[in-house]
Design a protein around this motif. Sequence first.
Motif, PDB file in Angstrom:
ATOM      1  N   LYS A 141      48.649  39.940  60.058  1.00 24.96           N
ATOM      2  CA  LYS A 141      47.817  40.366  60.839  1.00 24.96           C
ATOM      3  C   LYS A 141      47.432  41.531  61.230  1.00 24.96           C
ATOM      4  O   LYS A 141      46.821  42.229  62.171  1.00 24.96           O
ATOM      5  N   ASP A 142      47.871  42.404  60.171  1.00 23.55           N
ATOM      6  CA  ASP A 142      47.429  43.701  59.916  1.00 23.55           C
ATOM      7  C   ASP A 142      46.824  44.043  58.705  1.00 23.55           C
ATOM      8  O   ASP A 142      46.828  43.302  57.754  1.00 23.55           O
ATOM      9  N   ALA A 143      45.965  45.371  58.783  1.00 18.77           N
ATOM     10  CA  ALA A 143      45.136  45.881  57.655  1.00 18.77           C
ATOM     11  C   ALA A 143      45.727  45.851  56.249  1.00 18.77           C
ATOM     12  O   ALA A 143      45.208  45.438  55.236  1.00 18.77           O
ATOM     13  N   ASP A 144      47.143  45.986  56.351  1.00 17.48           N
ATOM     14  CA  ASP A 144      47.782  46.312  55.049  1.00 17.48           C
ATOM     15  C   ASP A 144      48.121  45.054  54.523  1.00 17.48           C
ATOM     16  O   ASP A 144      48.160  44.962  53.170  1.00 17.48           O
ATOM     17  N   GLU A 145      48.177  43.963  55.120  1.00 17.42           N
ATOM     18  CA  GLU A 145      48.216  42.711  54.529  1.00 17.42           C
ATOM     19  C   GLU A 145      47.220  42.122  53.715  1.00 17.42           C
ATOM     20  O   GLU A 145      47.214  41.276  52.872  1.00 17.42           O
ATOM     21  N   VAL A 146      46.077  42.756  54.250  1.00 18.43           N
ATOM     22  CA  VAL A 146      44.796  42.339  53.321  1.00 18.43           C
ATOM     23  C   VAL A 146      44.786  42.782  51.871  1.00 18.43           C
ATOM     24  O   VAL A 146      44.589  41.955  51.049  1.00 18.43           O
ATOM     25  N   GLY A 147      45.330  44.150  51.821  1.00 19.64           N
ATOM     26  CA  GLY A 147      45.528  44.367  50.281  1.00 19.64           C
ATOM     27  C   GLY A 147      46.532  43.626  49.533  1.00 19.64           C
ATOM     28  O   GLY A 147      46.464  43.381  48.313  1.00 19.64           O
ATOM     29  N   LYS A 148      47.778  43.409  50.540  1.00 15.08           N
ATOM     30  CA  LYS A 148      48.699  42.631  49.579  1.00 15.08           C
ATOM     31  C   LYS A 148      48.154  41.175  49.249  1.00 15.08           C
ATOM     32  O   LYS A 148      48.549  40.791  48.066  1.00 15.08           O
ATOM     33  N   ALA A 149      47.427  40.568  49.936  1.00 15.16           N
ATOM     34  CA  ALA A 149      47.023  39.321  49.790  1.00 15.16           C
ATOM     35  C   ALA A 149      45.804  39.280  48.651  1.00 15.16           C
ATOM     36  O   ALA A 149      46.037  38.289  47.873  1.00 15.16           O
ATOM     37  N   THR A 150      45.285  40.357  48.557  1.00 18.01           N
ATOM     38  CA  THR A 150      44.192  40.398  47.585  1.00 18.01           C
ATOM     39  C   THR A 150      45.006  40.698  46.277  1.00 18.01           C
ATOM     40  O   THR A 150      44.507  39.845  45.293  1.00 18.01           O
ATOM     41  N   THR A 151      45.914  41.458  46.322  1.00 19.68           N
ATOM     42  CA  THR A 151      46.811  41.788  45.001  1.00 19.68           C
ATOM     43  C   THR A 151      47.625  40.461  44.325  1.00 19.68           C
ATOM     44  O   THR A 151      47.431  40.057  43.249  1.00 19.68           O
ATOM     45  N   LYS A 152      48.025  39.768  45.443  1.00 23.65           N
ATOM     46  CA  LYS A 152      48.759  38.622  44.997  1.00 23.65           C
ATOM     47  C   LYS A 152      47.838  37.554  44.659  1.00 23.65           C
ATOM     48  O   LYS A 152      48.262  36.792  43.834  1.00 23.65           O
ATOM     49  N   SER A 153      46.553  37.282  45.017  1.00 25.39           N
ATOM     50  CA  SER A 153      45.745  36.491  44.708  1.00 25.39           C
ATOM     51  C   SER A 153      45.409  36.576  43.326  1.00 25.39           C
ATOM     52  O   SER A 153      45.240  35.834  42.554  1.00 25.39           O
ATOM     53  N   VAL A 154      45.073  37.790  42.789  1.00 28.51           N
ATOM     54  CA  VAL A 154      44.735  38.186  41.454  1.00 28.51           C
ATOM     55  C   VAL A 154      45.556  37.953  40.663  1.00 28.51           C
ATOM     56  O   VAL A 154      45.375  37.120  39.580  1.00 28.51           O
ATOM     57  N   VAL A 155      46.935  38.248  40.913  1.00 28.58           N
ATOM     58  CA  VAL A 155      48.065  38.273  40.016  1.00 28.58           C
ATOM     59  C   VAL A 155      48.542  36.871  39.919  1.00 28.58           C
ATOM     60  O   VAL A 155      48.564  36.615  38.903  1.00 28.58           O
ATOM     61  N   SER A 156      48.588  36.146  40.949  1.00 32.32           N
ATOM     62  CA  SER A 156      48.904  34.657  40.789  1.00 32.32           C
ATOM     63  C   SER A 156      47.907  33.785  39.908  1.00 32.32           C
ATOM     64  O   SER A 156      48.296  33.106  39.322  1.00 32.32           O
ATOM     65  N   SER A 157      46.620  34.272  40.289  1.00 31.35           N
ATOM     66  CA  SER A 157      45.541  33.551  39.504  1.00 31.35           C
ATOM     67  C   SER A 157      45.870  33.606  37.957  1.00 31.35           C
ATOM     68  O   SER A 157      45.644  32.686  37.025  1.00 31.35           O
ATOM     69  N   ILE A 158      46.123  34.923  37.433  1.00 31.61           N
ATOM     70  CA  ILE A 158      46.089  35.318  36.146  1.00 31.61           C
ATOM     71  C   ILE A 158      47.267  34.578  35.498  1.00 31.61           C
ATOM     72  O   ILE A 158      47.276  33.992  34.523  1.00 31.61           O
TER      73      ILE A 158
END
Length: 244
Positions: A141-158
């Motif tokens: 629920k905070d802005a910092d989590e958006v960056g973490k979610a984006t990073t996790k998405s890219v890393v997990s996808s690759i």
Amino acid sequence: IYVASLVSIAMVRIMGAVMTAIIMAGRTGANYAATIGTMQVNEEIDALKTMGIPVVDFLLLPRILSLIITMPFLTLLSNIIGIIGGGFVGIFILNIPPQKYYQMSIDVLDLNNFSIGIFHGLVFGIIIALCGCYYGINCGKDADEVGKATTKSVVSSIVWIIISTWYMTDKNTSIVYPIKVKNLTIAYDDFTLMKNVNFEVNKGDVFIIMGGSGCGKSSLLKILTGLKKPTIGNVYINGFDLYK
């Protein structure tokens, strides 16, 4: 001269799909996670739930379907660009005649090779879309989590792209053993290059083809790799006749 065949087969079977998937993971997968994650931070998703709008149907499903439909076309475009790029290298750096490069590329491109690459692209599209949507919808629920979610998405996808590539490629390449050649004859017009050749190559074997110039080494390798049909005889790959 086999550079043309190698580039064409590699691009349409796997390389085009993998390169496209990695780019799309960083571009579209990250966008999915960031967009949905931002909606989670701004409580827009909670508002949708309050209004009775299904989040999966409204936010996730259109994104997943759009990427699944788009990936095969992007893979096909990547294949074409990769072959053209390989042509520039082959023609201008390796000095391969343009007509020869074109003919060698066309000879090895068939529906089977294209379908394998398109299937890989379809699977990668599913992986990227699911990773982006999953980490976006589960964002904090905070802005910092958006960056973490984006990073996790890219890393997990690759990571999942690499794992799925290994799995699908392992299933495909496991059929190349054993190799059995039976009563093989290679002839050019009235000249017989090889006659009644028989051998087997099992998994783990080291098989060496030796001989002087003009003895038929290149012709035999072409037949074993599916680039040339034998005059007489059969080539079996894991029990299947390659030229049946």
